[in-house]
Scaffold this motif. Sequence first.
Motif, short mmCIF file in Angstrom:
data_model
loop_
_atom_site.label_atom_id
_atom_site.label_comp_id
_atom_site.label_asym_id
_atom_site.label_seq_id
_atom_site.Cartn_x
_atom_site.Cartn_y
_atom_site.Cartn_z
N PRO A 1 -4.20 -0.71 -16.36
CA PRO A 1 -5.14 0.28 -15.82
C PRO A 1 -5.15 1.63 -16.55
O PRO A 1 -6.13 2.36 -16.46
N CYS A 2 -4.06 1.99 -17.23
CA CYS A 2 -4.07 3.26 -17.97
C CYS A 2 -2.96 3.25 -19.02
O CYS A 2 -2.03 2.44 -18.96
N ASN A 3 -3.06 4.19 -19.95
CA ASN A 3 -2.10 4.24 -21.09
C ASN A 3 -1.06 5.34 -20.94
O ASN A 3 -0.54 5.85 -21.91
N LYS B 1 0.82 -1.21 0.00
CA LYS B 1 0.00 0.00 0.00
C LYS B 1 0.86 1.28 0.00
O LYS B 1 0.34 2.38 -0.05
N TYR B 2 2.17 1.11 0.10
CA TYR B 2 3.07 2.26 -0.04
C TYR B 2 3.25 2.65 -1.51
O TYR B 2 3.81 3.68 -1.82
N PHE B 3 2.84 1.76 -2.39
CA PHE B 3 3.05 1.96 -3.84
C PHE B 3 1.73 1.75 -4.56
O PHE B 3 0.69 1.61 -3.93
N TYR B 4 1.80 1.75 -5.88
CA TYR B 4 0.61 1.42 -6.67
C TYR B 4 0.84 0.09 -7.38
O TYR B 4 1.71 0.01 -8.27
N PHE B 5 0.09 -0.92 -6.97
CA PHE B 5 0.14 -2.22 -7.65
C PHE B 5 -1.22 -2.48 -8.29
O PHE B 5 -2.26 -2.10 -7.74
N ALA B 6 -1.22 -3.10 -9.44
CA ALA B 6 -2.49 -3.44 -10.10
C ALA B 6 -2.28 -4.63 -11.01
O ALA B 6 -1.14 -5.00 -11.33
N LYS B 7 -3.39 -5.24 -11.40
CA LYS B 7 -3.34 -6.33 -12.38
C LYS B 7 -4.07 -5.89 -13.64
O LYS B 7 -4.86 -4.95 -13.60
N LYS B 8 -3.81 -6.59 -14.71
CA LYS B 8 -4.54 -6.31 -15.94
C LYS B 8 -6.00 -6.72 -15.76
O LYS B 8 -6.29 -7.69 -15.07
N GLU B 9 -6.87 -5.95 -16.38
CA GLU B 9 -8.27 -6.38 -16.41
C GLU B 9 -8.68 -6.58 -17.85
O GLU B 9 -8.49 -5.67 -18.66
N PRO C 1 5.80 -4.98 -15.17
CA PRO C 1 5.42 -6.25 -14.54
C PRO C 1 6.35 -6.62 -13.39
O PRO C 1 7.56 -6.36 -13.44
N LEU C 2 5.76 -7.18 -12.36
CA LEU C 2 6.55 -7.70 -11.24
C LEU C 2 6.87 -9.15 -11.58
O LEU C 2 5.96 -9.99 -11.63
N PRO C 3 8.15 -9.45 -11.84
CA PRO C 3 8.49 -10.78 -12.35
C PRO C 3 7.91 -11.92 -11.52
O PRO C 3 7.87 -11.82 -10.28
N GLY C 4 7.44 -12.93 -12.20
CA GLY C 4 6.94 -14.12 -11.52
C GLY C 4 5.53 -13.97 -10.95
O GLY C 4 5.05 -14.86 -10.26
N THR C 5 4.88 -12.84 -11.22
CA THR C 5 3.51 -12.63 -10.70
C THR C 5 2.67 -12.05 -11.83
O THR C 5 3.19 -11.73 -12.89
N ASP C 6 1.40 -11.88 -11.58
CA ASP C 6 0.60 -11.14 -12.57
C ASP C 6 0.35 -9.71 -12.11
O ASP C 6 -0.55 -9.02 -12.57
N TRP C 7 1.17 -9.24 -11.18
CA TRP C 7 1.08 -7.85 -10.71
C TRP C 7 1.92 -6.91 -11.58
O TRP C 7 2.94 -7.32 -12.14
N TYR C 8 1.47 -5.65 -11.62
CA TYR C 8 2.25 -4.58 -12.24
C TYR C 8 2.41 -3.47 -11.20
O TYR C 8 1.52 -3.28 -10.38
N TYR C 9 3.53 -2.75 -11.24
CA TYR C 9 3.65 -1.58 -10.36
C TYR C 9 3.82 -0.33 -11.21
O TYR C 9 4.25 -0.39 -12.36
N TYR C 10 3.49 0.79 -10.61
CA TYR C 10 3.42 2.06 -11.33
C TYR C 10 4.70 2.89 -11.14
O TYR C 10 5.19 3.04 -10.02
#
Length: 559
Positions: free
Chosen positions: A137-139, A124-132, A151-160
Amino acid sequence: MEKKWWHNKIAYQIYPKSFQDTNGDGIGDLKGIIQHLDYLQKLGIGILWISPVYVSPCADQGYDIADYYQIDPMFGTMEDMEELLKEAKKRDINVLMDLVVNHCSDEHEWFQKACQNPEGEYGKYFYFAKKENGKLPCNWRSYFGGSVWEPLPGTDWYYYHSFHKKQPDLNWENPNVRQEIYKMMNWWLEKGLGGFRVDAIINIKKPLPFCDFPADRTDGTCDMSVVVNHARGVGEFLGEMRDETFQKYNAFSVGEVFNEKEEELSDFMGENGYFSTMFDFSQTNEGKSPKGWYDSKIPTVDAYKKCCFNSQRKAKGIGMYSNIIENHDEPRGVSYYLPKAGRNDKGKKLLGTVYFLLKGIPFIYQGQELGMENMTFTDIDQIDDISSIAEYEECMRVGLTKEEAMKVISQYSRDNGRTPFQWDNTENAGFTTGTPWLAVNPDYVRINAKAQEENPDSVLQYYRKLSALRRKPEYEDALIYGEVEPYMESEEGLMAYYRRGEKQDFLIAGNFTEEEKKIYVDDTKEKEVVLTNDQVEWKEKELILKPFQVAVLRCQKGN
Ligand code: GLC
Ligand code: CA
């Protein structure tokens, strides 16, 4: 306007990595800064901003901080920093550190913990999101190119990240993050800092929820300036920061704010504003294209003048901007704003004068006082700066040849301002006895501090006079507090303005052309030339300005 301790100060920016190396590793250090404090004092410096020296993996030259409480060993130790503060204080110099809190390094402990559990406390200190539905989440396009989502390697998370992927954005919506930042700032202010230069601060507020904006490049991304224009409510964070930190210490703060909204200017830098002052970037932004450097245009002298005067009009009755012709993110001002025919000592003094005497805090970037110039880069391998590398790739993508691309990079690269300081004409310009981390500009044999020290007509000696002029207590009503009133504004190639004081007026007039200019001056009883870069010639009430001449006139008020 209520008087503040910093109003009459002259500020200087040091890019530590390139200022002075003292241990032969090719990297400038804190001891190197201490060594030259007398030089700065002689230049009349009252505020010293040093670019980041915190622990950093240096993906973006220290603007990616891994530990806010430690000095990076490459720059020295905390004892060196304390000594610097002490020695600066002896010389009445207030030190500012760089406050980089829109983002930290991906090597910061917070981010390391966040990666282990993006949904946990540190996530919650950062912005993490997954593709929908397969979509990010934005361009938005990060400042250094490519998507803001990594992308955060090895996960389906992305950070901003608004900047480089090694600079994840901190989530200012999280009150714990804000408290951590204020605690850190106060810890430094307790150590005796004069304040902070506040990095990339407009980016802390995102227009949420994330959404797409119209694309301006063929890759479907959109420029960050559009994003910033859509964000609302940054003032709540900034007001809180001011109350919790700066205000308690009567500290000086200068914001790096882009795309400020005119109606918000007084909240930002008016009486009790979020910051003491903000940089005026209108002229550095002028001509920049969202497509990239290859599509940008260098402003003409008239465009430059217009930018300066517009900003002065906006700030009138509100506060003071901080004025620059360059910094560590810009090419050298003399290589950029001066017409070719004026790229000499005379022209350098001219440009130096017209920006320096605008209302506001004049900032000098290291080497500017010597008239240091752009480097000519012929191969991208000579470049260290990540934004130049991204721009080069963009040039290649749109089909420029290598030569064309390198011409673009040479004009705009941030490395122009980052080549080592030119102290003397010995090897490596006296910057280091080792191998400099970035090549020295070969013109050091001609342009260096030692030679200019010995030459009474040098750019350095001229800057000292300029600095002394602005610091003269008798001139304060006009040169510090007087408003700017443009003069002969429609005259092309001329930049002239009055500074109107209670006791006196000053007229600053600079000719940026190769022809003479006539300036009509008669609204005063007595006039005195207090500074010029050439001989002054009058024809009755007309001042004749020779090519690239500048003159500063002090005009006594009539009865
Ligand atoms: C600011 C700094 C620049 C840095 C960026 C990201 O614009 O001046 O050097 O790359 O912020 O921190
Ligand atoms: Ca060193």
